[in-house]
Design a protein around this motif. Structure first.
Motif, PDB file in Angstrom:
ATOM      1  N   LEU A 137      54.806  25.200  -7.394  1.00 51.25           N
ATOM      2  CA  LEU A 137      53.979  26.393  -7.579  1.00 51.25           C
ATOM      3  C   LEU A 137      54.573  27.578  -6.820  1.00 51.25           C
ATOM      4  N   ARG A 138      54.990  27.333  -5.585  1.00 57.72           N
ATOM      5  CA  ARG A 138      55.527  28.404  -4.734  1.00 57.72           C
ATOM      6  C   ARG A 138      56.917  28.864  -5.169  1.00 57.72           C
ATOM      7  N   GLU A 139      57.771  27.922  -5.530  1.00 56.92           N
ATOM      8  CA  GLU A 139      59.171  28.259  -5.785  1.00 56.92           C
ATOM      9  C   GLU A 139      59.451  28.672  -7.228  1.00 56.92           C
ATOM     10  N   GLY A 166      37.124  20.263  -2.507  1.00 55.05           N
ATOM     11  CA  GLY A 166      37.691  21.610  -2.478  1.00 55.05           C
ATOM     12  C   GLY A 166      39.065  21.765  -1.862  1.00 55.05           C
ATOM     13  N   GLN A 167      39.636  20.692  -1.333  1.00 51.24           N
ATOM     14  CA  GLN A 167      40.920  20.848  -0.640  1.00 51.24           C
ATOM     15  C   GLN A 167      42.019  21.391  -1.545  1.00 51.24           C
ATOM     16  N   GLU A 168      42.060  20.960  -2.795  1.00 46.60           N
ATOM     17  CA  GLU A 168      43.113  21.441  -3.688  1.00 46.60           C
ATOM     18  C   GLU A 168      42.969  22.933  -3.960  1.00 46.60           C
ATOM     19  N   ALA A 169      41.763  23.374  -4.272  1.00 48.23           N
ATOM     20  CA  ALA A 169      41.544  24.790  -4.564  1.00 48.23           C
ATOM     21  C   ALA A 169      41.876  25.661  -3.355  1.00 48.23           C
ATOM     22  N   TYR A 170      41.433  25.239  -2.177  1.00 50.12           N
ATOM     23  CA  TYR A 170      41.740  26.019  -0.972  1.00 50.12           C
ATOM     24  C   TYR A 170      43.231  25.967  -0.632  1.00 50.12           C
ATOM     25  N   SER A 171      43.891  24.855  -0.917  1.00 50.30           N
ATOM     26  CA  SER A 171      45.337  24.771  -0.682  1.00 50.30           C
ATOM     27  C   SER A 171      46.072  25.814  -1.515  1.00 50.30           C
ATOM     28  N   ILE A 172      45.641  25.985  -2.767  1.00 50.61           N
ATOM     29  CA  ILE A 172      46.262  26.997  -3.634  1.00 50.61           C
ATOM     30  C   ILE A 172      46.039  28.390  -3.068  1.00 50.61           C
ATOM     31  N   GLY A 173      44.806  28.661  -2.626  1.00 49.44           N
ATOM     32  CA  GLY A 173      44.510  29.967  -2.038  1.00 49.44           C
ATOM     33  C   GLY A 173      45.328  30.231  -0.792  1.00 49.44           C
ATOM     34  N   ILE A 174      45.449  29.242   0.070  1.00 51.81           N
ATOM     35  CA  ILE A 174      46.226  29.397   1.307  1.00 51.81           C
ATOM     36  C   ILE A 174      47.696  29.618   0.979  1.00 51.81           C
ATOM     37  N   LEU A 175      48.225  28.894   0.000  1.00 53.45           N
ATOM     38  CA  LEU A 175      49.621  29.070  -0.404  1.00 53.45           C
ATOM     39  C   LEU A 175      49.873  30.504  -0.867  1.00 53.45           C
ATOM     40  N   ILE A 176      48.952  31.049  -1.647  1.00 48.66           N
ATOM     41  CA  ILE A 176      49.108  32.423  -2.125  1.00 48.66           C
ATOM     42  C   ILE A 176      49.046  33.413  -0.976  1.00 48.66           C
ATOM     43  N   ARG A 177      48.109  33.215  -0.073  1.00 47.75           N
ATOM     44  CA  ARG A 177      47.993  34.117   1.079  1.00 47.75           C
ATOM     45  C   ARG A 177      49.247  34.054   1.951  1.00 47.75           C
ATOM     46  N   GLU A 178      49.819  32.873   2.110  1.00 49.30           N
ATOM     47  CA  GLU A 178      50.982  32.677   2.972  1.00 49.30           C
ATOM     48  C   GLU A 178      52.256  33.285   2.395  1.00 49.30           C
ATOM     49  N   HIS A 179      52.493  33.089   1.113  1.00 45.78           N
ATOM     50  CA  HIS A 179      53.814  33.349   0.549  1.00 45.78           C
ATOM     51  C   HIS A 179      53.881  34.541  -0.410  1.00 45.78           C
ATOM     52  N   PHE A 180      52.750  35.090  -0.796  1.00 41.04           N
ATOM     53  CA  PHE A 180      52.771  36.175  -1.772  1.00 41.04           C
ATOM     54  C   PHE A 180      51.883  37.339  -1.340  1.00 41.04           C
ATOM     55  N   PRO A 181      52.215  37.959  -0.200  1.00 40.96           N
ATOM     56  CA  PRO A 181      51.403  39.087   0.288  1.00 40.96           C
ATOM     57  C   PRO A 181      51.405  40.272  -0.670  1.00 40.96           C
ATOM     58  N   GLN A 182      52.396  40.340  -1.558  1.00 41.77           N
ATOM     59  CA  GLN A 182      52.486  41.466  -2.485  1.00 41.77           C
ATOM     60  C   GLN A 182      51.358  41.485  -3.517  1.00 41.77           C
ATOM     61  N   ARG A 217      44.849  15.498   7.225  1.00 43.66           N
ATOM     62  CA  ARG A 217      45.448  14.962   5.997  1.00 43.66           C
ATOM     63  C   ARG A 217      46.037  16.110   5.173  1.00 43.66           C
ATOM     64  N   GLY A 218      47.232  16.525   5.520  1.00 37.56           N
ATOM     65  CA  GLY A 218      47.971  17.458   4.680  1.00 37.56           C
ATOM     66  C   GLY A 218      48.044  18.893   5.147  1.00 37.56           C
ATOM     67  N   MET A 219      47.183  19.298   6.085  1.00 42.48           N
ATOM     68  CA  MET A 219      47.177  20.695   6.513  1.00 42.48           C
ATOM     69  C   MET A 219      48.070  20.876   7.741  1.00 42.48           C
ATOM     70  N   PRO A 220      49.219  21.564   7.600  1.00 45.80           N
ATOM     71  CA  PRO A 220      50.094  21.804   8.763  1.00 45.80           C
ATOM     72  C   PRO A 220      49.375  22.607   9.840  1.00 45.80           C
ATOM     73  N   ALA A 221      49.650  22.294  11.087  1.00 41.96           N
ATOM     74  CA  ALA A 221      48.953  22.943  12.204  1.00 41.96           C
ATOM     75  C   ALA A 221      49.036  24.464  12.171  1.00 41.96           C
ATOM     76  N   PRO A 222      50.198  25.082  11.887  1.00 45.14           N
ATOM     77  CA  PRO A 222      50.248  26.551  11.856  1.00 45.14           C
ATOM     78  C   PRO A 222      49.314  27.153  10.800  1.00 45.14           C
ATOM     79  N   LEU A 223      49.224  26.494   9.626  1.00 40.80           N
ATOM     80  CA  LEU A 223      48.323  26.990   8.581  1.00 40.80           C
ATOM     81  C   LEU A 223      46.866  26.789   8.976  1.00 40.80           C
ATOM     82  N   LEU A 260      45.611  26.933  11.976  1.00 44.46           N
ATOM     83  CA  LEU A 260      45.240  27.967  12.947  1.00 44.46           C
ATOM     84  C   LEU A 260      45.120  29.341  12.303  1.00 44.46           C
ATOM     85  N   ARG A 261      45.898  29.586  11.252  1.00 45.50           N
ATOM     86  CA  ARG A 261      45.858  30.910  10.613  1.00 45.50           C
ATOM     87  C   ARG A 261      44.713  31.048   9.616  1.00 45.50           C
ATOM     88  N   HIS A 262      44.321  29.963   8.979  1.00 47.78           N
ATOM     89  CA  HIS A 262      43.397  30.086   7.850  1.00 47.78           C
ATOM     90  C   HIS A 262      42.062  29.372   8.048  1.00 47.78           C
TER      91      HIS A 262
END
Length: 280
Positions: free
Chosen positions: A88-90, A116-132, A165-171, A173-175
């Motif tokens: 999705l990201r690449e 809801g973990q999948e839906a929120y994972s998608i949202g977090i991915l967008i916030r992290e990698h696509f600020p534009q 289960r699956g959420m990296p520590a930096p993410l 703390l940020r989200h």
């Protein structure tokens, strides 16, 4: 006491009619594991007494809903299986963002979204990698049959075990924000996601056209005809050249020929084939 043959047959038929769930012969243990606690809480001496009541009293609608809720598998985690999110990201989102630059909108559906973990994972991915696209109209719809899991999804609070289960520590703390012993998704991600109750087996409500659809690890519980029906309905609400993600053990092969399988990175993505869709 084991489930009687009549009551097991009733549960098989009921689960199929209500939610297209296929419970194979030999799965009596599954019924006993998931429904015994419910039967005791409802005041029945045995599970068989409880099932007999359900079988003979079709007006016990609350119990019927609770049974389907209990029989539904709600296994999920953040960034589950990892590779679909990497794809999705690449691959998917960079192409879509370029294509949708004029419209400035994206619509994504997480079907059978559980807690809801999948839906929120998608949202977090967008916030992290696509600020534009922060000011774009980005909507993520999460749907599930179970009102119980949807309630947690809307609340957006997860235990330490669940975020581990699956959420990296930096993410994390940020989200997320720590609320007592739980972690709650921050509002900027929550606002991207809407959760609705929906039974994939029943007639679908009017849905928007989606750019991306995740319906992973749920069709393995359906028979071939139900899978075929769902895949056809998905084609009707997926944008041309939109992307469908299925679970690793799922495929459109030998079910619906109107899909093309595309390898992107380490993932398999499915796209509707217009010429075949017209006759399928």
């Amino acid at each position: 006491m084991p489930v009687s043959p009549d009551n097991f047959k009733f549960i098989q038929q009921f689960a199929r009619e209500a939610a297209a769930l296929v419970i194979e012969p030999g799965k009596e243990y599954l019924i006993e594991t998931r429904l015994t606690g419910m039967s005791k809480q409802a005041g029945f001496a045995t599970l068989d007494d409880f099932l007999t009541q359900l079988r003979t009293n079709r007006t016990a609608t609350l119990f019927h809903e609770q049974v389907i809720d209990a029989l539904t598998t709600n296994e999920t985690s953040f960034f589950r299986d990892f590779h679909p999110f990497e794809t999705l990201r690449e691959h998917i989102l960079p192409r879509l963002i370029e294509q949708r630059a004029g419209l400035r909108r994206l619509a994504i559906w997480s079907a059978a979204s559980s807690t809801g973990q999948e839906a929120y994972s998608i949202g977090i991915l967008i916030r992290e990698h696509f600020p534009q696209i922060r000011d774009w109209n980005v909507t993520i719809l999460g749907t599930d049959l179970s009102p119980t899991v949807l309630a947690q999804a809307r609340q957006g609070q997860y235990s330490q075990l669940e975020v581990n289960r699956g959420m990296p520590a930096p993410l994390l703390l940020r989200h997320f924000t720590k609320v007592g012993t739980k972690w709650e998704v921050k509002e900027d991600v929550k606002r991207m996601v809407e959760f609705r109750q929906m039974n994939l087996f029943k007639p679908w409500p009017i849905l928007p056209m989606f750019d991306i659809i995740f319906i992973r690890n749920v069709m393995i519980y359906f028979d071939v005809e139900t899978k075929r029906t769902i895949l056809k309905r998905i084609r009707q609400c997926l944008q041309p050249q939109g992307s469908l993600f299925l679970g690793a053990a799922e495929s459109t092969m030998n079910i619906d020929p109107a899909w093309t399988c595309v390898s992107l990175g380490k993932s398999t993505v499915y796209q509707s084939t217009p010429a075949l869709a017209a006759v399928a």
